[in-house]
Design a protein around this motif. Structure first.
Motif, PDB file in Angstrom:
ATOM      1  N   LEU A 126       0.907  -1.100   0.106  1.00 53.94           N
ATOM      2  CA  LEU A 126      -0.003  -0.001   0.068  1.00 53.94           C
ATOM      3  C   LEU A 126       0.936   1.036  -0.055  1.00 53.94           C
ATOM      4  O   LEU A 126       0.424   2.089  -0.659  1.00 53.94           O
ATOM      5  CB  LEU A 126      -1.043   0.136   1.281  1.00 53.94           C
ATOM      6  CG  LEU A 126      -2.042   1.082   1.164  1.00 53.94           C
ATOM      7  CD1 LEU A 126      -2.851   1.180  -0.077  1.00 53.94           C
ATOM      8  CD2 LEU A 126      -2.863   1.168   2.419  1.00 53.94           C
ATOM      9  N   LYS A 127       1.836   1.184   0.735  1.00 58.74           N
ATOM     10  CA  LYS A 127       2.818   2.364   0.638  1.00 58.74           C
ATOM     11  C   LYS A 127       3.354   2.736  -0.670  1.00 58.74           C
ATOM     12  O   LYS A 127       3.674   3.891  -1.005  1.00 58.74           O
ATOM     13  CB  LYS A 127       3.954   2.001   1.791  1.00 58.74           C
ATOM     14  CG  LYS A 127       4.448   3.246   2.553  1.00 58.74           C
ATOM     15  CD  LYS A 127       5.256   2.757   3.758  1.00 58.74           C
ATOM     16  CE  LYS A 127       4.802   3.533   5.057  1.00 58.74           C
ATOM     17  NZ  LYS A 127       5.827   3.279   6.120  1.00 58.74           N
ATOM     18  N   GLU A 128       3.908   1.314  -1.216  1.00 60.85           N
ATOM     19  CA  GLU A 128       4.655   1.623  -2.658  1.00 60.85           C
ATOM     20  C   GLU A 128       3.378   2.209  -3.645  1.00 60.85           C
ATOM     21  O   GLU A 128       3.737   3.100  -4.431  1.00 60.85           O
ATOM     22  CB  GLU A 128       5.102   0.267  -3.106  1.00 60.85           C
ATOM     23  CG  GLU A 128       6.068  -0.065  -2.153  1.00 60.85           C
ATOM     24  CD  GLU A 128       6.402  -1.596  -2.566  1.00 60.85           C
ATOM     25  OE1 GLU A 128       7.776  -2.053  -2.529  1.00 60.85           O
ATOM     26  OE2 GLU A 128       5.687  -2.504  -3.014  1.00 60.85           O
ATOM     27  N   LEU A 129       2.393   1.644  -3.183  1.00 62.05           N
ATOM     28  CA  LEU A 129       1.049   2.196  -4.430  1.00 62.05           C
ATOM     29  C   LEU A 129       0.801   3.609  -4.190  1.00 62.05           C
ATOM     30  O   LEU A 129       0.643   4.393  -5.125  1.00 62.05           O
ATOM     31  CB  LEU A 129      -0.112   1.177  -4.338  1.00 62.05           C
ATOM     32  CG  LEU A 129      -1.307   1.470  -4.983  1.00 62.05           C
ATOM     33  CD1 LEU A 129      -0.701   1.663  -6.348  1.00 62.05           C
ATOM     34  CD2 LEU A 129      -2.543   0.704  -4.788  1.00 62.05           C
ATOM     35  N   ARG A 130       0.754   4.222  -2.968  1.00 60.73           N
ATOM     36  CA  ARG A 130       0.802   5.593  -2.624  1.00 60.73           C
ATOM     37  C   ARG A 130       1.719   6.269  -3.234  1.00 60.73           C
ATOM     38  O   ARG A 130       1.526   7.441  -3.795  1.00 60.73           O
ATOM     39  CB  ARG A 130       0.700   5.979  -1.049  1.00 60.73           C
ATOM     40  CG  ARG A 130       0.495   7.276  -0.817  1.00 60.73           C
ATOM     41  CD  ARG A 130       0.464   7.103   0.828  1.00 60.73           C
ATOM     42  NE  ARG A 130       0.250   8.504   1.212  1.00 60.73           N
ATOM     43  CZ  ARG A 130       1.244   9.448   1.340  1.00 60.73           C
ATOM     44  NH1 ARG A 130       2.286   9.347   1.024  1.00 60.73           N
ATOM     45  NH2 ARG A 130       0.780  10.797   1.790  1.00 60.73           N
ATOM     46  N   ARG A 131       3.040   5.765  -2.973  1.00 67.44           N
ATOM     47  CA  ARG A 131       4.214   6.582  -3.691  1.00 67.44           C
ATOM     48  C   ARG A 131       3.983   6.859  -5.241  1.00 67.44           C
ATOM     49  O   ARG A 131       4.183   7.729  -5.876  1.00 67.44           O
ATOM     50  CB  ARG A 131       5.714   5.952  -3.213  1.00 67.44           C
ATOM     51  CG  ARG A 131       6.519   6.815  -2.909  1.00 67.44           C
ATOM     52  CD  ARG A 131       7.750   6.063  -2.217  1.00 67.44           C
ATOM     53  NE  ARG A 131       7.170   5.178  -1.197  1.00 67.44           N
ATOM     54  CZ  ARG A 131       7.801   4.060  -0.990  1.00 67.44           C
ATOM     55  NH1 ARG A 131       9.140   3.820  -1.342  1.00 67.44           N
ATOM     56  NH2 ARG A 131       7.297   3.282   0.104  1.00 67.44           N
ATOM     57  N   TYR A 132       3.712   5.575  -5.559  1.00 67.01           N
ATOM     58  CA  TYR A 132       3.409   5.684  -7.173  1.00 67.01           C
ATOM     59  C   TYR A 132       2.335   6.456  -7.722  1.00 67.01           C
ATOM     60  O   TYR A 132       2.425   7.147  -8.853  1.00 67.01           O
ATOM     61  CB  TYR A 132       2.952   4.308  -7.603  1.00 67.01           C
ATOM     62  CG  TYR A 132       2.785   3.898  -9.057  1.00 67.01           C
ATOM     63  CD1 TYR A 132       3.909   3.729  -9.979  1.00 67.01           C
ATOM     64  CD2 TYR A 132       1.581   4.164  -9.564  1.00 67.01           C
ATOM     65  CE1 TYR A 132       3.800   3.784 -11.438  1.00 67.01           C
ATOM     66  CE2 TYR A 132       0.993   4.198 -11.094  1.00 67.01           C
ATOM     67  CZ  TYR A 132       2.062   3.980 -11.954  1.00 67.01           C
ATOM     68  OH  TYR A 132       2.170   3.685 -13.123  1.00 67.01           O
ATOM     69  N   VAL A 133       1.261   6.457  -6.886  1.00 65.58           N
ATOM     70  CA  VAL A 133       0.187   7.509  -7.073  1.00 65.58           C
ATOM     71  C   VAL A 133       0.590   8.753  -7.283  1.00 65.58           C
ATOM     72  O   VAL A 133       0.137   9.592  -7.934  1.00 65.58           O
ATOM     73  CB  VAL A 133      -1.090   7.191  -6.525  1.00 65.58           C
ATOM     74  CG1 VAL A 133      -2.033   8.285  -6.264  1.00 65.58           C
ATOM     75  CG2 VAL A 133      -1.754   5.899  -6.743  1.00 65.58           C
ATOM     76  N   LEU A 134       1.235   9.270  -6.067  1.00 65.10           N
ATOM     77  CA  LEU A 134       1.887  10.732  -5.806  1.00 65.10           C
ATOM     78  C   LEU A 134       2.842  10.994  -6.981  1.00 65.10           C
ATOM     79  O   LEU A 134       2.827  12.196  -7.375  1.00 65.10           O
ATOM     80  CB  LEU A 134       2.416  10.771  -4.682  1.00 65.10           C
ATOM     81  CG  LEU A 134       1.467  10.641  -3.502  1.00 65.10           C
ATOM     82  CD1 LEU A 134       2.122  10.607  -2.045  1.00 65.10           C
ATOM     83  CD2 LEU A 134       0.444  11.774  -3.626  1.00 65.10           C
ATOM     84  N   THR A 135       3.600  10.250  -7.524  1.00 59.25           N
ATOM     85  CA  THR A 135       4.307  10.426  -8.532  1.00 59.25           C
ATOM     86  C   THR A 135       3.944  10.065 -10.029  1.00 59.25           C
ATOM     87  O   THR A 135       4.431  10.715 -10.871  1.00 59.25           O
ATOM     88  CB  THR A 135       5.741   9.666  -8.591  1.00 59.25           C
ATOM     89  OG1 THR A 135       5.382   8.266  -8.623  1.00 59.25           O
ATOM     90  CG2 THR A 135       6.368  10.030  -7.448  1.00 59.25           C
ATOM     91  N   HIS A 136       2.697   9.451 -10.211  1.00 61.57           N
ATOM     92  CA  HIS A 136       2.019   9.375 -11.599  1.00 61.57           C
ATOM     93  C   HIS A 136       0.685   9.793 -11.501  1.00 61.57           C
ATOM     94  O   HIS A 136      -0.418   9.080 -11.616  1.00 61.57           O
ATOM     95  CB  HIS A 136       2.277   7.885 -11.945  1.00 61.57           C
ATOM     96  CG  HIS A 136       3.642   7.364 -12.063  1.00 61.57           C
ATOM     97  ND1 HIS A 136       4.362   7.013 -11.112  1.00 61.57           N
ATOM     98  CD2 HIS A 136       4.416   7.268 -13.122  1.00 61.57           C
ATOM     99  CE1 HIS A 136       5.565   6.553 -11.478  1.00 61.57           C
ATOM    100  NE2 HIS A 136       5.585   6.909 -12.749  1.00 61.57           N
ATOM    101  N   ARG A 137       0.309  11.096 -10.960  1.00 65.46           N
ATOM    102  CA  ARG A 137      -0.869  11.600 -10.968  1.00 65.46           C
ATOM    103  C   ARG A 137      -1.650  11.465 -12.010  1.00 65.46           C
ATOM    104  O   ARG A 137      -3.041  11.543 -11.736  1.00 65.46           O
ATOM    105  CB  ARG A 137      -0.624  12.901 -10.287  1.00 65.46           C
ATOM    106  CG  ARG A 137      -0.154  13.305  -8.995  1.00 65.46           C
ATOM    107  CD  ARG A 137      -0.077  14.588  -8.613  1.00 65.46           C
ATOM    108  NE  ARG A 137       0.876  14.865  -7.598  1.00 65.46           N
ATOM    109  CZ  ARG A 137       0.327  14.861  -6.090  1.00 65.46           C
ATOM    110  NH1 ARG A 137      -1.093  14.794  -6.065  1.00 65.46           N
ATOM    111  NH2 ARG A 137       1.052  14.764  -5.141  1.00 65.46           N
TER     112      ARG A 137
END
Length: 65
Positions: A11-22
């Motif tokens: 979930l933490k990785e996915l959150r980071r991904y979403v924040l960098t790939h808006r």
């Protein structure tokens, strides 16, 4: 275009991904769905006089994990 396996991410990785790939709406939906299923989403009632305290507690708990 590269396919991203959202399920393989924490979930933490996915959150980071979403924040960098808006622009990746599918990733955003996957993050929201997973957050809900893991009990990470909170709901508030703005008519509840303690709603601000509930949000502060949720933020503190999130920081502990």
């Amino acid at each position: 275009m590269t396919l991203v396996n959202y399920q393989a991410m924490t979930l933490k990785e996915l959150r980071r991904y979403v924040l960098t790939h808006r622009e990746d709406i599918s990733a955003f939906h996957a993050y929201i769905d997973r957050s809900k299923s893991e009990g990470r989403m909170i709901t508030i009632n703005p008519n509840d006089e303690n709603w601000e305290e509930q949000i502060q507690q949720a933020i503190i708990q999130d920081g502990d994990e």
